[in-house]
Design a protein around this motif. Structure first.
Motif, PDB file in Angstrom:
ATOM      1  N   GLN A  73       0.965  -1.248   0.010  1.00 42.83           N
ATOM      2  CA  GLN A  73       0.000   0.154   0.014  1.00 42.83           C
ATOM      3  C   GLN A  73       0.798   1.321  -0.141  1.00 42.83           C
ATOM      4  O   GLN A  73       0.470   2.189  -0.500  1.00 42.83           O
ATOM      5  N   VAL A  74       2.220   1.335   0.771  1.00 39.17           N
ATOM      6  CA  VAL A  74       2.986   2.436   0.552  1.00 39.17           C
ATOM      7  C   VAL A  74       3.515   2.626  -0.784  1.00 39.17           C
ATOM      8  O   VAL A  74       3.639   3.671  -1.290  1.00 39.17           O
ATOM      9  N   ILE A  75       3.893   1.510  -1.540  1.00 40.84           N
ATOM     10  CA  ILE A  75       4.460   1.388  -2.603  1.00 40.84           C
ATOM     11  C   ILE A  75       3.388   2.101  -3.701  1.00 40.84           C
ATOM     12  O   ILE A  75       3.730   2.695  -4.496  1.00 40.84           O
ATOM     13  N   ALA A  76       2.262   1.631  -3.408  1.00 38.13           N
ATOM     14  CA  ALA A  76       0.963   2.087  -4.258  1.00 38.13           C
ATOM     15  C   ALA A  76       0.928   3.809  -4.142  1.00 38.13           C
ATOM     16  O   ALA A  76       0.666   4.560  -5.111  1.00 38.13           O
ATOM     17  N   PHE A  77       1.091   4.015  -2.855  1.00 37.03           N
ATOM     18  CA  PHE A  77       1.095   5.594  -2.735  1.00 37.03           C
ATOM     19  C   PHE A  77       2.152   6.391  -3.438  1.00 37.03           C
ATOM     20  O   PHE A  77       1.864   7.409  -4.284  1.00 37.03           O
ATOM     21  N   LEU A  78       3.469   5.643  -3.341  1.00 35.98           N
ATOM     22  CA  LEU A  78       4.503   6.448  -4.194  1.00 35.98           C
ATOM     23  C   LEU A  78       4.142   6.447  -5.696  1.00 35.98           C
ATOM     24  O   LEU A  78       4.326   7.336  -6.314  1.00 35.98           O
ATOM     25  N   ARG A  79       3.793   5.095  -6.087  1.00 28.43           N
ATOM     26  CA  ARG A  79       3.443   5.214  -7.666  1.00 28.43           C
ATOM     27  C   ARG A  79       2.472   6.281  -8.098  1.00 28.43           C
ATOM     28  O   ARG A  79       2.578   7.102  -9.259  1.00 28.43           O
ATOM     29  N   ALA A  80       1.291   6.394  -7.139  1.00 28.15           N
ATOM     30  CA  ALA A  80       0.094   7.311  -7.492  1.00 28.15           C
ATOM     31  C   ALA A  80       1.114   8.793  -7.196  1.00 28.15           C
ATOM     32  O   ALA A  80       0.658   9.680  -8.160  1.00 28.15           O
ATOM     33  N   ALA A  81       1.733   8.894  -6.447  1.00 34.91           N
ATOM     34  CA  ALA A  81       2.288  10.238  -6.294  1.00 34.91           C
ATOM     35  C   ALA A  81       3.183  10.787  -7.453  1.00 34.91           C
ATOM     36  O   ALA A  81       3.226  11.927  -7.885  1.00 34.91           O
ATOM     37  N   PHE A  82       3.860   9.876  -7.731  1.00 31.75           N
ATOM     38  CA  PHE A  82       5.064   9.778  -8.893  1.00 31.75           C
ATOM     39  C   PHE A  82       4.319  10.094 -10.218  1.00 31.75           C
ATOM     40  O   PHE A  82       4.886  10.802 -10.926  1.00 31.75           O
ATOM     41  N   ALA A  83       3.277   9.415 -10.357  1.00 30.80           N
ATOM     42  CA  ALA A  83       2.430   9.385 -11.577  1.00 30.80           C
ATOM     43  C   ALA A  83       1.920  10.689 -11.574  1.00 30.80           C
ATOM     44  O   ALA A  83       1.474  11.261 -12.656  1.00 30.80           O
ATOM     45  N   LYS A  84       1.161  11.259 -10.634  1.00 31.71           N
ATOM     46  CA  LYS A  84       0.675  12.759 -10.554  1.00 31.71           C
ATOM     47  C   LYS A  84       1.562  13.853 -11.094  1.00 31.71           C
ATOM     48  O   LYS A  84       1.106  14.650 -11.867  1.00 31.71           O
ATOM     49  N   TYR A  85       2.829  13.623 -10.723  1.00 25.07           N
ATOM     50  CA  TYR A  85       3.890  14.724 -11.102  1.00 25.07           C
ATOM     51  C   TYR A  85       4.623  14.067 -12.471  1.00 25.07           C
ATOM     52  O   TYR A  85       5.614  14.620 -12.686  1.00 25.07           O
ATOM     53  N   ASP A  86       4.076  13.179 -13.052  1.00 23.46           N
ATOM     54  CA  ASP A  86       4.590  12.735 -14.302  1.00 23.46           C
ATOM     55  C   ASP A  86       6.177  12.283 -14.156  1.00 23.46           C
ATOM     56  O   ASP A  86       6.914  12.545 -15.135  1.00 23.46           O
ATOM     57  N   MET A  87       6.406  11.467 -13.091  1.00 19.18           N
ATOM     58  CA  MET A  87       7.826  11.040 -12.930  1.00 19.18           C
ATOM     59  C   MET A  87       7.909   9.669 -13.612  1.00 19.18           C
ATOM     60  O   MET A  87       6.867   8.951 -13.483  1.00 19.18           O
ATOM     61  N   GLY A  88       9.044   9.244 -13.913  1.00 19.39           N
ATOM     62  CA  GLY A  88       9.364   8.107 -14.509  1.00 19.39           C
ATOM     63  C   GLY A  88       9.361   8.010 -16.021  1.00 19.39           C
ATOM     64  O   GLY A  88       8.612   8.514 -16.873  1.00 19.39           O
ATOM     65  N   GLU A  89      10.243   6.883 -16.655  1.00 24.33           N
ATOM     66  CA  GLU A  89      10.181   6.535 -17.899  1.00 24.33           C
ATOM     67  C   GLU A  89      10.081   5.254 -18.052  1.00 24.33           C
ATOM     68  O   GLU A  89      10.771   4.450 -17.390  1.00 24.33           O
ATOM     69  N   MET A  90       9.557   4.817 -19.089  1.00 27.90           N
ATOM     70  CA  MET A  90       9.392   3.208 -19.339  1.00 27.90           C
ATOM     71  C   MET A  90      10.801   2.711 -19.961  1.00 27.90           C
ATOM     72  O   MET A  90      11.283   3.182 -20.671  1.00 27.90           O
ATOM     73  N   GLU A  91      11.190   1.777 -19.140  1.00 32.01           N
ATOM     74  CA  GLU A  91      12.482   0.883 -19.598  1.00 32.01           C
ATOM     75  C   GLU A  91      11.929  -0.729 -19.687  1.00 32.01           C
ATOM     76  O   GLU A  91      11.510  -1.181 -18.686  1.00 32.01           O
ATOM     77  N   GLY A  92      11.637  -1.141 -20.898  1.00 31.36           N
ATOM     78  CA  GLY A  92      11.297  -2.328 -21.108  1.00 31.36           C
ATOM     79  C   GLY A  92       9.869  -2.366 -20.660  1.00 31.36           C
ATOM     80  O   GLY A  92       9.052  -1.627 -21.358  1.00 31.36           O
ATOM     81  N   ASN A  93       9.348  -3.480 -19.691  1.00 36.46           N
ATOM     82  CA  ASN A  93       8.048  -3.454 -19.325  1.00 36.46           C
ATOM     83  C   ASN A  93       7.779  -2.697 -17.968  1.00 36.46           C
ATOM     84  O   ASN A  93       6.666  -2.901 -17.401  1.00 36.46           O
ATOM     85  N   ALA A  94       8.656  -2.126 -17.581  1.00 36.15           N
ATOM     86  CA  ALA A  94       8.306  -1.344 -16.226  1.00 36.15           C
ATOM     87  C   ALA A  94       8.901   0.351 -16.299  1.00 36.15           C
ATOM     88  O   ALA A  94       9.705   0.577 -17.079  1.00 36.15           O
ATOM     89  N   LYS A  95       8.425   1.132 -15.246  1.00 38.46           N
ATOM     90  CA  LYS A  95       8.682   2.424 -15.182  1.00 38.46           C
ATOM     91  C   LYS A  95       9.864   2.532 -14.284  1.00 38.46           C
ATOM     92  O   LYS A  95       9.956   1.715 -13.400  1.00 38.46           O
ATOM     93  N   ASP A  96      10.913   3.290 -14.670  1.00 40.14           N
ATOM     94  CA  ASP A  96      12.053   3.606 -14.167  1.00 40.14           C
ATOM     95  C   ASP A  96      11.904   5.040 -13.322  1.00 40.14           C
ATOM     96  O   ASP A  96      11.788   5.935 -14.091  1.00 40.14           O
ATOM     97  N   TYR A  97      11.825   5.295 -12.023  1.00 41.80           N
ATOM     98  CA  TYR A  97      11.492   6.587 -11.447  1.00 41.80           C
ATOM     99  C   TYR A  97      12.902   7.282 -11.134  1.00 41.80           C
ATOM    100  O   TYR A  97      12.749   8.413 -10.620  1.00 41.80           O
TER     101      TYR A  97
END
Length: 179
Positions: A73-97
């Protein structure tokens, strides 16, 4: 970069958290002295890497899942926060933040968080670190652990060693307990 370290003190049932006090913008040392550890009720989090990540977490702080013991749940929070601020780039099948860190729960759970926000559980009694000074901190701790130093002494020396040997870890050591 930075150095962030943590170590669970099983005898005293608390974490020792450490970091360097300064930050860099390029090669310029900023005039600050503050902890890199963010506290959220029963959780503490320290990040190393993209500076915007700390700002995104701080901006979304009210949404942090304070009442959970579930790291997912904490990691889901981080993913949502980073997504809101358009962080991370796709590398292969996963996002690298472009950020990694350490996550601790006051009941003794301790996790390494990699750049893809995958977690690895750190065993009790093990010091772990993230940031450019990581190797220096881990090396210093190995010698101290074998000599029987206390958890607090191990963490303090690991942070100080990273600051002394890595120009990317400016400032002074900050060591704090988390119960």
């Amino acid at each position: 970069m930075t150095i962030v370290c943590a170590l669970y003190d099983d005898d005293n049932r608390k974490f020792w958290l450490g970091c360097n006090s300064g930050s860099l913008v390029g090669e310029t040392i900023l005039p600050e002295h503050q902890t890199k550890w963010m506290r959220f009720a029963n959780w503490a989090l320290a990040l190393s890497g993209a500076g915007i990540a700390v700002n995104a977490v701080a901006a979304e702080r009210a949404k942090f899942p304070n009442q959970t013991e579930d790291v997912n749940q904490v990691i889901a929070f981080l993913r949502a926060a980073f997504a809101k601020y358009d962080m991370g780039e796709m590398e292969g099948n996963a996002k690298d933040y472009d950020v990694s860190g350490l996550l601790v729960h006051n009941q003794g759970a301790f996790y390494d968080v990699d750049t893809r926000l995958s977690t690895s559980k750190i065993p009790t009694g093990a010091l772990w670190a993230r940031g450019s000074g990581m190797e220096y901190a881990l090396g210093a701790d190995m010698a101290l652990k074998l000599k029987g130093f206390t958890p607090q002494e191990r963490l303090e020396t690991a942070v100080l060693t990273a600051i002394d040997l890595d120009s990317g870890c400016p400032g002074e050591p900050i060591v704090e307990s988390f119960v």
